[in-house]
Motif scaffolding. Structure first.
Motif, PDB file in Angstrom:
ATOM      1  N   THR A 155      -3.581   0.786  -4.743  1.00 16.84           N
ATOM      2  CA  THR A 155      -3.747   2.023  -3.759  1.00 16.84           C
ATOM      3  C   THR A 155      -2.823   3.174  -4.576  1.00 16.84           C
ATOM      4  O   THR A 155      -3.432   4.215  -4.994  1.00 16.84           O
ATOM      5  CB  THR A 155      -2.715   2.076  -2.852  1.00 16.84           C
ATOM      6  OG1 THR A 155      -1.784   1.577  -2.666  1.00 16.84           O
ATOM      7  CG2 THR A 155      -3.171   0.927  -1.522  1.00 16.84           C
TER       8      THR A 155
ATOM      9  N   LYS B  68      -1.357  -4.739  -4.051  1.00 15.82           N
ATOM     10  CA  LYS B  68      -1.999  -3.988  -3.201  1.00 15.82           C
ATOM     11  C   LYS B  68      -1.757  -2.630  -3.481  1.00 15.82           C
ATOM     12  O   LYS B  68      -2.134  -1.831  -3.150  1.00 15.82           O
ATOM     13  CB  LYS B  68      -1.813  -4.117  -1.654  1.00 15.82           C
ATOM     14  CG  LYS B  68      -2.872  -5.491  -0.950  1.00 15.82           C
ATOM     15  CD  LYS B  68      -2.407  -5.528   0.417  1.00 15.82           C
ATOM     16  CE  LYS B  68      -2.820  -6.406   0.778  1.00 15.82           C
ATOM     17  NZ  LYS B  68      -2.198  -7.155   2.241  1.00 15.82           N
TER      18      LYS B  68
ATOM     19  N   GLU C 297       0.843  -1.636  -0.227  1.00 11.37           N
ATOM     20  CA  GLU C 297       0.468  -0.223   0.201  1.00 11.37           C
ATOM     21  C   GLU C 297       0.645   1.078   0.353  1.00 11.37           C
ATOM     22  O   GLU C 297       0.465   2.362  -0.821  1.00 11.37           O
ATOM     23  CB  GLU C 297      -1.110   0.003   1.155  1.00 11.37           C
ATOM     24  CG  GLU C 297      -1.908  -0.933   0.961  1.00 11.37           C
ATOM     25  CD  GLU C 297      -1.541  -2.087   1.896  1.00 11.37           C
ATOM     26  OE1 GLU C 297      -0.516  -3.021   2.110  1.00 11.37           O
ATOM     27  OE2 GLU C 297      -2.204  -3.099   2.534  1.00 11.37           O
TER      28      GLU C 297
END
Length: 274
Positions: free
Chosen positions: A67, A63, A33
């Motif tokens: 993001t 991930k 992230e």
């Protein structure tokens, strides 16, 4: 080892539009992230070259892609390396970010002055990069010693910790904000505008790879001569020697000259001079 981009097949060193702006190098990032949010910050402020050194959770990382949002292309084109040395090998000038003072003699820059310095390097056709450390502990000394200067942000003493994406965002903002004409004097039919700094038209700043080869050559000779002793002091002695060369801003010609000096000093006395 350097890896090619899975989609484009490009490798670091190829000419592209992103090469003019600083590379963002994330050293051992932990969370996908955070990589994605850092890529998003890069896209906001005109940066494209994302390099990852040994990401903890492997690569690619879904991930990070999620993001990054519309900056997903930056994640897709990110290049992955095993070591910091490989990640910056093609760069001429590198800045390391750190929140803590280190026992190293290096120029310290704010985000604003760092952006200005990198703009000046860009005008001189130099390839540049900024190192960011892992979320938990930041950059270690062996990574910082590879840089020419240190970037430290002015933050509140009561809460000085920045997340990895915040640190990238802060620098990226200053990078875009610093965009302004930097020509000096006037352009004539016979020459271009002047630039701040030392003029060296027939040479270029040494790449990290050229410097690493010099360090290996010089340190090997110093080991043979018994200079880097005792063994427990060798790492700090090596860092001091390398920092001296980084501070001098060595050119490719400087590196060739130093390699010749080391070779001459280590040549057996029976070997005929040429």
């Amino acid at each position: 080892m350097m890896e090619a981009n899975a989609k484009t097949g490009k490798r670091v060193g190829q000419d592209d539009a992103a090469s003019a702006a600083p590379a963002i190098v994330l050293v051992r990032p932990q969370l996908g992230e955070n990589i994605g949010f850092a890529a998003r910050a890069m896209g906001n402020f005109g940066l494209r070259d994302l390099r990852l050194v040994a990401p903890r959770d492997g690569w690619p990382n879904e991930k990070a892609r999620a993001t990054a949002a519309v900056a997903g292309v930056i994640v897709d084109e990110a290049k992955v390396f095993d070591t910091v040395e490989d990640a910056v090998a093609d760069l001429n000038y590198v800045i390391a970010t750190t929140a803590r003072p280190r026992e190293m003699v290096k120029e310290v820059l704010s985000p604003e002055t760092a952006a200005a310095a990198l703009r000046a390097k860009r005008q001189a056709s130099q390839r540049t990069g900024v190192l960011f450390g892992a979320e938990r502990s930041g950059l270690d000394n062996d990574s910082i010693v590879l840089a020419d200067a240190i970037l430290t942000a002015p933050v509140s003493a009561a809460f000085a910790s920045l997340s990895l994406p915040q640190a990238v965002l802060l620098f990226a903002y200053e990078w875009l904000k610093s965009e302004s004409p930097s020509d000096l004097g006037r352009t004539t039919t016979y020459d271009g505008p002047a630039r701040e700094g030392i003029s060296a038209p027939d040479t270029q700043p040494a790449t990290r790879a050229e410097l690493y080869n010099l360090f290996e050559h010089l340190e090997g000779a110093l080991d043979d001569a018994g200079f880097l002793r005792p063994p427990e002091k060798r790492p700090s002695m090596v860092r001091s020697i390398r920092n001296m060369f980084h501070r001098m801003g060595a050119t490719d010609q400087d590196v060739r000259t130093w390699r010749g000096i080391v070779s001459a000093l280590t040549r057996p006395p029976t070997e005929p001079r040429r």
